[in-house]
Design a protein around this motif. Structure first.
Motif, PDB file in Angstrom:
ATOM      1  N   MET A  11       0.854  -1.639  -0.139  1.00  8.97           N
ATOM      2  CA  MET A  11      -0.122   0.401  -0.104  1.00  8.97           C
ATOM      3  C   MET A  11       1.208   1.191  -0.081  1.00  8.97           C
ATOM      4  N   HIS A  12       0.661   2.292  -0.704  1.00  9.14           N
ATOM      5  CA  HIS A  12       1.304   3.298  -0.678  1.00  9.14           C
ATOM      6  C   HIS A  12       0.752   4.684  -0.379  1.00  9.14           C
ATOM      7  N   VAL A  13       0.756   5.065   0.712  1.00 10.68           N
ATOM      8  CA  VAL A  13      -0.131   6.241   1.172  1.00 10.68           C
ATOM      9  C   VAL A  13       0.307   7.822   0.782  1.00 10.68           C
ATOM     10  N   GLN A  14       0.211   9.184   1.134  1.00  7.46           N
ATOM     11  CA  GLN A  14       0.591  10.067   0.768  1.00  7.46           C
ATOM     12  C   GLN A  14      -0.298  11.112   1.402  1.00  7.46           C
ATOM     13  N   PHE A  15      -0.019  12.369   1.654  1.00 10.79           N
ATOM     14  CA  PHE A  15      -0.856  13.469   2.066  1.00 10.79           C
ATOM     15  C   PHE A  15      -0.365  14.197   1.155  1.00 10.79           C
ATOM     16  N   ASN A  16      -1.640  14.188  -0.436  1.00  8.51           N
ATOM     17  CA  ASN A  16      -1.666  15.163  -1.613  1.00  8.51           C
ATOM     18  C   ASN A  16      -1.707  16.553  -1.513  1.00  8.51           C
ATOM     19  N   TYR A  17      -3.291  16.835  -0.673  1.00 12.23           N
ATOM     20  CA  TYR A  17      -3.206  17.849   0.147  1.00 12.23           C
ATOM     21  C   TYR A  17      -2.813  18.007   1.716  1.00 12.23           C
ATOM     22  N   PRO A  18      -2.146  19.152   2.017  1.00 15.24           N
ATOM     23  CA  PRO A  18      -2.080  19.109   3.315  1.00 15.24           C
ATOM     24  C   PRO A  18      -2.926  18.356   4.198  1.00 15.24           C
ATOM     25  N   THR A  19      -3.964  18.199   3.510  1.00 17.52           N
ATOM     26  CA  THR A  19      -4.723  17.826   4.711  1.00 17.52           C
ATOM     27  C   THR A  19      -5.786  16.608   4.276  1.00 17.52           C
ATOM     28  N   THR A  20      -5.321  16.039   3.654  1.00 19.93           N
ATOM     29  CA  THR A  20      -6.133  14.723   2.810  1.00 19.93           C
ATOM     30  C   THR A  20      -5.555  13.289   2.931  1.00 19.93           C
ATOM     31  N   PHE A  21      -5.924  12.456   3.512  1.00 18.30           N
ATOM     32  CA  PHE A  21      -5.234  11.254   3.628  1.00 18.30           C
ATOM     33  C   PHE A  21      -5.713  10.748   2.033  1.00 18.30           C
ATOM     34  N   VAL A  22      -4.200   9.991   1.627  1.00 18.64           N
ATOM     35  CA  VAL A  22      -3.955   9.710  -0.196  1.00 18.64           C
ATOM     36  C   VAL A  22      -4.044   8.205  -0.049  1.00 18.64           C
ATOM     37  N   VAL A  23      -4.537   6.946  -1.059  1.00 16.19           N
ATOM     38  CA  VAL A  23      -4.045   5.506  -0.540  1.00 16.19           C
ATOM     39  C   VAL A  23      -4.187   5.113  -1.757  1.00 16.19           C
ATOM     40  N   HIS A  24      -3.404   4.746  -2.845  1.00 19.66           N
ATOM     41  CA  HIS A  24      -3.002   4.014  -3.859  1.00 19.66           C
ATOM     42  C   HIS A  24      -2.683   2.660  -3.414  1.00 19.66           C
ATOM     43  N   GLY A  25      -3.223   2.090  -4.224  1.00 17.03           N
ATOM     44  CA  GLY A  25      -2.451   0.823  -3.726  1.00 17.03           C
ATOM     45  C   GLY A  25      -4.114  -0.871  -3.388  1.00 17.03           C
ATOM     46  N   GLU A  26      -2.984  -1.690  -2.257  1.00 16.31           N
ATOM     47  CA  GLU A  26      -4.311  -3.060  -1.329  1.00 16.31           C
ATOM     48  C   GLU A  26      -4.112  -3.005  -0.331  1.00 16.31           C
ATOM     49  N   ASN A  27      -5.225  -3.199   0.052  1.00 11.87           N
ATOM     50  CA  ASN A  27      -5.090  -3.278   1.460  1.00 11.87           C
ATOM     51  C   ASN A  27      -5.143  -2.714   2.248  1.00 11.87           C
ATOM     52  N   GLY A  28      -5.453  -1.353   1.995  1.00 12.62           N
ATOM     53  CA  GLY A  28      -5.755  -0.138   3.137  1.00 12.62           C
ATOM     54  C   GLY A  28      -6.666  -0.297   3.955  1.00 12.62           C
ATOM     55  N   LYS A  29      -6.352   0.755   5.328  1.00 16.97           N
ATOM     56  CA  LYS A  29      -7.141   0.426   6.442  1.00 16.97           C
ATOM     57  C   LYS A  29      -6.867   1.729   6.698  1.00 16.97           C
ATOM     58  N   VAL A  30      -8.572   2.580   7.826  1.00 16.26           N
ATOM     59  CA  VAL A  30      -8.718   3.170   7.994  1.00 16.26           C
ATOM     60  C   VAL A  30      -8.882   3.572   9.169  1.00 16.26           C
ATOM     61  N   TYR A  31      -8.568   2.684  10.874  1.00 16.04           N
ATOM     62  CA  TYR A  31      -9.997   2.828  11.462  1.00 16.04           C
ATOM     63  C   TYR A  31      -9.909   4.023  12.600  1.00 16.04           C
ATOM     64  N   ASN A  32     -11.221   4.107  12.957  1.00 22.81           N
ATOM     65  CA  ASN A  32     -10.980   5.455  14.434  1.00 22.81           C
ATOM     66  C   ASN A  32     -10.614   6.376  14.202  1.00 22.81           C
ATOM     67  N   SER A  33     -10.999   6.832  13.218  1.00 22.33           N
ATOM     68  CA  SER A  33      -9.851   8.338  12.636  1.00 22.33           C
ATOM     69  C   SER A  33     -11.406   9.304  12.996  1.00 22.33           C
ATOM     70  N   THR A  34     -10.773  10.690  13.225  1.00 19.20           N
ATOM     71  CA  THR A  34     -12.025  11.972  12.774  1.00 19.20           C
ATOM     72  C   THR A  34     -10.856  12.823  11.873  1.00 19.20           C
ATOM     73  N   PHE A  35     -11.789  12.583  10.401  1.00 19.93           N
ATOM     74  CA  PHE A  35     -11.601  14.165   9.807  1.00 19.93           C
ATOM     75  C   PHE A  35     -12.010  15.258  10.014  1.00 19.93           C
ATOM     76  N   LYS A  36     -11.623  16.520  10.081  1.00 27.67           N
ATOM     77  CA  LYS A  36     -13.163  17.323  10.561  1.00 27.67           C
ATOM     78  C   LYS A  36     -12.241  18.390   9.390  1.00 27.67           C
ATOM     79  N   GLU A  37     -12.634  19.651   8.786  1.00 20.91           N
ATOM     80  CA  GLU A  37     -12.736  20.752   8.584  1.00 20.91           C
ATOM     81  C   GLU A  37     -11.745  20.885   7.266  1.00 20.91           C
TER      82      GLU A  37
END
Length: 190
Positions: A1-27
């Motif tokens: 899995m490849h993870v990067q921050f494309n914008y200063p506040t955006t979580f970006v995932v390219h690849g396989e089997n990515g997971k986002v657990y128990n997170s908060t994204f605000k504003e």
């Protein structure tokens, strides 16, 4: 899995089997997917909160199927390889509150999802807005189960949800809470 921050506040995932657990994204703000921009395969978002995010497509989450073909030329042959990513996604036990799709497209106030084999289970969508799909704009999705849609607004179709598998549909009328132009299965949802 490849993870990067494309914008200063955006979580970006390219690849396989990515997971986002128990997170908060605000504003957060971005062109597409203000909180999460996903083109990975076999991804999961679980137990997360998306609050007051804003983008053109997918106010909070943009999950898209991308197909690319690469050509490699040698002295004796031409090789083409096609790769597709973005299938088999799951969003579960998550809350989307007061997210907005704005601008020229304004698709999916909380979620823009253009993949195959995608599921939404036990998610809550409250007070999200867009031109099409106040809470969710969904193309080629599989099922939505045990989810709640309340106080979402769309200026055209689908205040809660639009399932859009028709590419040549005209944008007339207002549509209802659920506007199903596709083959989605919606069960135990209020």
């Amino acid at each position: 899995m490849h993870v990067q921050f494309n914008y200063p506040t955006t979580f970006v995932v390219h690849g396989e089997n990515g997971k986002v657990y128990n997170s908060t994204f605000k504003e957060n703000t971005a062109q597409n997917g203000a909180a999460v921009y996903w083109t990975g395969t076999n991804g999961i978002i679980d137990g997360s909160k998306f609050i007051e995010n804003e983008a053109n497509k997918g106010g909070a989450v943009y999950w898209n199927n991308i197909t690319q073909t690469a050509t490699y030329v040698t002295k004796t042959a031409v090789y083409n390889k096609t790769v597709s990513a973005g299938q088999n996604g799951l969003i579960s036990n998550s809350v989307f509150f007061n997210n907005h799709a704005v601008g020229s497209d304004a698709l999916g106030g909380a979620l823009y999802w253009n993949t195959s084999s995608s599921d939404v289970v036990d998610a809550t969508f409250l007070n999200n807005t867009a031109r099409l799909g106040g809470a969710v704009y969904w193309t080629n999705g599989k099922s939505i189960k045990e989810s709640t849609f309340r106080y979402n607004k769309a200026t055209n179709h689908g205040a809660a949800l639009i399932v859009d598998s028709i590419k040549n549909r005209k944008d007339g009328g207002r549509g209802g809470d659920i506007c199903n132009f596709g083959n989605a299965i919606i069960t135990n949802t209020t």
